[in-house]
Design a protein around this motif. Structure first.
Motif, short mmCIF file in Angstrom:
data_model
loop_
_atom_site.label_atom_id
_atom_site.label_comp_id
_atom_site.label_asym_id
_atom_site.label_seq_id
_atom_site.Cartn_x
_atom_site.Cartn_y
_atom_site.Cartn_z
N LEU A 214 57.72 -64.18 43.70
CA LEU A 214 58.63 -64.38 42.58
C LEU A 214 59.72 -65.34 43.05
CD1 LEU A 214 59.64 -63.71 39.74
CD2 LEU A 214 60.77 -61.68 40.67
N ILE A 215 59.72 -66.53 42.47
CA ILE A 215 60.61 -67.60 42.95
C ILE A 215 61.89 -67.62 42.13
CG2 ILE A 215 60.84 -70.11 43.19
CD1 ILE A 215 58.63 -69.14 44.97
N GLY A 216 63.04 -67.62 42.81
CA GLY A 216 64.33 -67.67 42.12
C GLY A 216 65.06 -68.98 42.37
N SER A 217 66.20 -69.13 41.70
CA SER A 217 66.88 -70.43 41.66
C SER A 217 67.52 -70.82 42.99
CB SER A 217 67.94 -70.43 40.56
OG SER A 217 68.88 -69.41 40.82
N LYS A 218 67.73 -69.86 43.89
CA LYS A 218 68.35 -70.23 45.17
C LYS A 218 67.34 -70.87 46.14
CE LYS A 218 70.49 -66.20 45.71
NZ LYS A 218 71.32 -65.16 46.31
N ALA A 238 49.19 -64.99 43.38
CA ALA A 238 49.83 -65.54 42.18
C ALA A 238 51.32 -65.80 42.46
CB ALA A 238 49.67 -64.56 41.03
N VAL A 239 51.84 -66.84 41.83
CA VAL A 239 53.26 -67.19 41.99
C VAL A 239 53.92 -67.24 40.62
CG1 VAL A 239 54.89 -68.90 42.87
CG2 VAL A 239 52.66 -68.60 44.00
N THR A 240 54.94 -66.42 40.45
CA THR A 240 55.71 -66.48 39.21
C THR A 240 57.09 -67.06 39.54
OG1 THR A 240 56.45 -64.22 39.58
CG2 THR A 240 54.54 -64.51 38.14
N THR A 241 57.72 -67.68 38.57
CA THR A 241 59.09 -68.14 38.79
C THR A 241 60.00 -67.48 37.77
OG1 THR A 241 58.93 -70.05 37.34
CG2 THR A 241 58.32 -70.40 39.62
N MET A 242 61.27 -67.39 38.12
CA MET A 242 62.26 -66.90 37.16
C MET A 242 62.68 -68.08 36.29
SD MET A 242 64.40 -64.40 39.70
CE MET A 242 65.32 -63.59 38.38
N ALA A 243 63.22 -67.78 35.10
CA ALA A 243 63.58 -68.85 34.18
C ALA A 243 64.55 -69.83 34.83
CB ALA A 243 64.19 -68.27 32.90
N ALA A 244 65.51 -69.32 35.59
CA ALA A 244 66.51 -70.17 36.22
C ALA A 244 65.91 -71.08 37.29
CB ALA A 244 67.62 -69.31 36.82
N ALA A 245 64.68 -70.77 37.70
CA ALA A 245 64.03 -71.55 38.75
C ALA A 245 62.86 -72.35 38.21
CB ALA A 245 63.56 -70.61 39.86
N LYS A 246 62.77 -72.46 36.91
CA LYS A 246 61.64 -73.18 36.30
C LYS A 246 61.55 -74.58 36.91
CE LYS A 246 59.81 -74.71 31.78
NZ LYS A 246 58.50 -74.04 31.71
N SER A 247 60.37 -74.96 37.31
CA SER A 247 60.03 -76.26 37.95
C SER A 247 60.24 -76.25 39.46
CB SER A 247 60.74 -77.46 37.31
OG SER A 247 62.05 -77.64 37.83
N PHE A 248 60.84 -75.19 40.03
CA PHE A 248 61.04 -75.19 41.49
C PHE A 248 59.73 -74.89 42.21
CE2 PHE A 248 65.90 -74.14 41.33
CZ PHE A 248 66.08 -75.24 40.52
N PHE A 249 58.76 -74.31 41.49
CA PHE A 249 57.38 -74.24 41.98
C PHE A 249 56.56 -74.99 40.95
CE2 PHE A 249 53.14 -72.48 42.55
CZ PHE A 249 53.03 -72.40 43.93
N PRO A 250 55.71 -75.95 41.36
CA PRO A 250 55.08 -76.82 40.37
C PRO A 250 54.21 -76.05 39.37
CG PRO A 250 54.35 -77.36 42.62
CD PRO A 250 55.35 -76.26 42.74
N GLU A 251 54.45 -76.31 38.09
CA GLU A 251 53.72 -75.55 37.07
C GLU A 251 52.27 -75.98 36.95
OE1 GLU A 251 55.87 -75.12 33.39
OE2 GLU A 251 57.39 -73.89 34.39
N GLY A 283 64.79 -66.20 46.96
CA GLY A 283 65.95 -66.88 46.38
C GLY A 283 66.26 -66.42 44.96
N ALA A 284 65.94 -65.16 44.66
CA ALA A 284 66.11 -64.67 43.28
C ALA A 284 67.54 -64.25 43.00
CB ALA A 284 65.19 -63.47 43.07
N ILE A 285 67.97 -64.44 41.75
CA ILE A 285 69.25 -63.87 41.30
C ILE A 285 68.92 -62.91 40.15
CG2 ILE A 285 71.49 -64.31 40.22
CD1 ILE A 285 71.61 -67.00 41.54
#
Ligand code: TPU
Ligand code: MG
Length: 559
Positions: A214-218, A238-251, A283-285
């Motif tokens: 789970l990838i966060g914005s930090k 599987a890799v999910t991202t938080m909304a604040a981190a959208k695009s920090f892991f390539p979609e 790096g999640a918030i």
């Protein structure tokens, strides 16, 4: 020969800046003259200091750091909102303020632009609360040391710093800059702590079958985007991202499993995180918004939290470790665990792609989003303002290379207009697309005139739903109705005699298509497309979010 201002300019260029954002005032004029003498550092002017701060914040998103130069008090206090935002968003924005003449300290002189009291330390004191380092320069001899101290802290901590310079010191001679490595070099992780944290994590993963990331914005602030991909590929999960981190892991990565945001996650993302037996939060918030009013907060012994400087999970807490090095070392040692990648395609119910509306159909939110989607290329950056634009933006599918910027932790409406300006100054090679609600736009609209001044071909989708719809869905009342403006018409006001901005108002799907064509053809300035939609035409996600946030806000006091 260096003076304080030219020393500062040299340091700003050495940390990678090509621009600095400015509003002039008598306490900073000599400083501005000195900054101008550096050929590598262009001055970019803003309409007010709040916007100046946000422009720098947007520039830091594009280039890693930024500087905003303001005058004392009347300027500085306006900028503080934006600087606090940069703190919340982990962006090293250097706030530089002119300050009173050093001789006026400890005298009975009262000065303009002040509280009409003798103690003028209040701006420094306020700045200390929203920066990681705040210095006041009243001696040229100390200036190099203090400037270097503030810059080093900001770059290391990815937080803003504050430098105020007495107006009679800005032009005073000082030492020349030493090697820049003293500011930008990074200390490596503590070797023992790195080794122990990786070993403990490998052990943590050993008896798990279904880990998920789970990838966060930090993650970006830690400079660890590439290393997160390395770890994902080593685990195969599987890799999910938080909304604040959208695009920090390539979609477009094959392991990307969508946006995790509780009940308003993209299809399958919530289910795969709930199904997992190990969640590696990187790096999640987790705040009230990102957990949807505390209804979606991963916790328990199966959660591992990794952030810059700290890795912790059940019975372990390791410090002194760079996130980058941790992820990369873990990638070398982690076992392959790809069960979540096998399960995710089963869980994801494919949503049919939105069907194009008839050209004469009345414009809807869904059609606006569909047409923005069709604009996205590898060089696009989408900037999404607070409001339904958050949810509309988060729902976009980003092609490889596309970037997404959102200010979810600070959430200050009006951020996106100046931040888009600053981002476009910092990344002229990218196609910058902003999604902004009418209410938010009204806070900082004048910065569009600076996009016109610098001929930036930004495309703004101004969603005019005649109100604060996000607030309507949280808690409605008369305060959520706003005065309508002729938003498209504003562009001509800002163009005045020499601008090339374009403003278009659209009410149908076909008009929007034509407006987008005109926007793509307009390379000499920004295009604002005012999209008129119904007041209640909002995303289902906003409605769910609004209900959850209202419930969290309404919790009665505990005895
Ligand atoms: O799409 P929509 O209508 O929700 O967006 P719009 O029109 O931009 O309205 C945004 C409404 C809004 C407010 C008034 N969202 N958050 N707020 C509260 C708020 C007030 N002041 C600041 C500086 N930031 C805020 N988030
Ligand atoms: Mg609105």
């Amino acid at each position: 020969m260096y003076n304080v201002g030219s020393y500062l300019a040299a340091r700003l260029t050495q940390i990678g800046l090509k621009h600095h954002f400015v509003v002039a005032g008598d306490f900073n004029l000599v400083l501005l003259d000195q900054l101008l003498t550096n050929g590598g550092l262009e001055q970019v002017y803003c309409c007010n200091e709040l916007n100046c701060g946000y422009a720098a914040e947007g520039y830091a998103r594009a280039r890693g750091a930024a500087a905003a130069v303001v005058t004392f008090s009347v300027g500085g206090l306006s900028a503080i909102n934006a600087i606090a935002g940069a703190y919340a968003e982990n962006l090293p924005v250097i706030m530089i303020s002119g300050a009173p003449n050093s001789n006026d300290r400890a005298t009975d002189h009262l000065l303009h632009h002040t509280l009409a009291t003798h103690d003028n330390s209040y701006q420094l004191e306020m700045a200390k609360r929203v920066t990681c380092a705040a210095v006041s320069i009243t001696s040229a001899a100390d200036a190099p040391h203090l400037i270097d101290f503030a810059l080093r802290a900001a770059l290391r901590e990815k937080k803003p710093a504050y430098i105020e310079i007495a107006c009679n010191i800005a032009g005073a001679p000082c030492a020349s800059p030493g090697p820049i490595s003293a500011i930008i070099a990074e200390e490596p992780s503590d070797a023992a702590s790195l080794e122990a944290s990786v070993a403990a994590t490998v052990e943590f993963l050993q008896d798990k079958q279904k880990p998920v990331l789970l990838i966060g914005s930090k993650l970006r602030a830690a400079g660890a985007e590439r290393e997160a991909i390395e770890l994902a590929e080593a685990l195969g999960c599987a890799v999910t991202t938080m909304a604040a981190a959208k695009s920090f892991f390539p979609e477009n990565h094959p392991q990307f499993a969508g946006i995790y945001w509780g009940d308003i996650s993209s299809p399958g993302a919530r289910e795969i995180v709930d199904w997992a037996d190990a969640i590696l939060c990187i790096g999640a918030i987790f705040n009230d918004y990102s957990t949807l009013g505390w209804t979606a907060m991963p916790s328990g012994p199966h959660v591992l939290t990794a952030e810059e400087g700290r890795i912790h999970f059940g019975g372990h807490d390791f410090g002194g470790v760079h996130l980058r090095e941790f992820l990369s070392q873990l990638a070398r040692e982690a076992p392959k665990k790809d069960a979540t990648m096998v399960q995710f395609p089963r869980l994801r119910s494919e949503h049919a792609p939105a069907v194009a509306a008839a050209p004469d159909a009345k414009l809807t939110r869904l059609e606006v989003v569909r047409q923005i989607q069709s604009l996205l290329t590898a060089d696009a950056t989408v900037i999404a303002e607070t409001g339904d634009s958050w949810f509309n933006g988060v729902s976009l599918k980003l092609p490889g290379g596309a970037r997404f910027e959102i200010e979810m932790q600070w959430g200050s409406i009006g951020w996106s207009v100046p931040a888009t300006f600053g981002y476009a100054v910092g990344a002229p090679e990218r196609r910058v697309i902003a999604m902004i609600g009418d209410g938010s736009f009204q806070l900082t609209a004048q910065e569009v005139s600076q996009m016109i001044r610098r001929k930036l071909p930004v495309i703004i989708f101004l969603i005019n739903n005649r109100g604060y719809t996000i607030e309507v869905e949280i808690h409605d009342g008369p305060y959520n109705d706003i005065k309508n403006w002729d938003y498209a018409g504003l562009i001509n006001v800002f163009n005045a005699e020499d601008g090339r901005g374009l403003g278009v108002r659209v009410a149908t799907a076909g008009e929007l298509t034509e407006a987008i064509k005109a926007a793509l053809a307009n390379r000499e300035g920004p295009t604002l497309i005012e999209c008129g939609i119904e007041r209640d035409d909002c995303s289902a996600d906003l409605i769910t979010f609004g209900r959850r946030v209202a419930a969290a806000n309404a919790r009665p006091p505990r005895n």
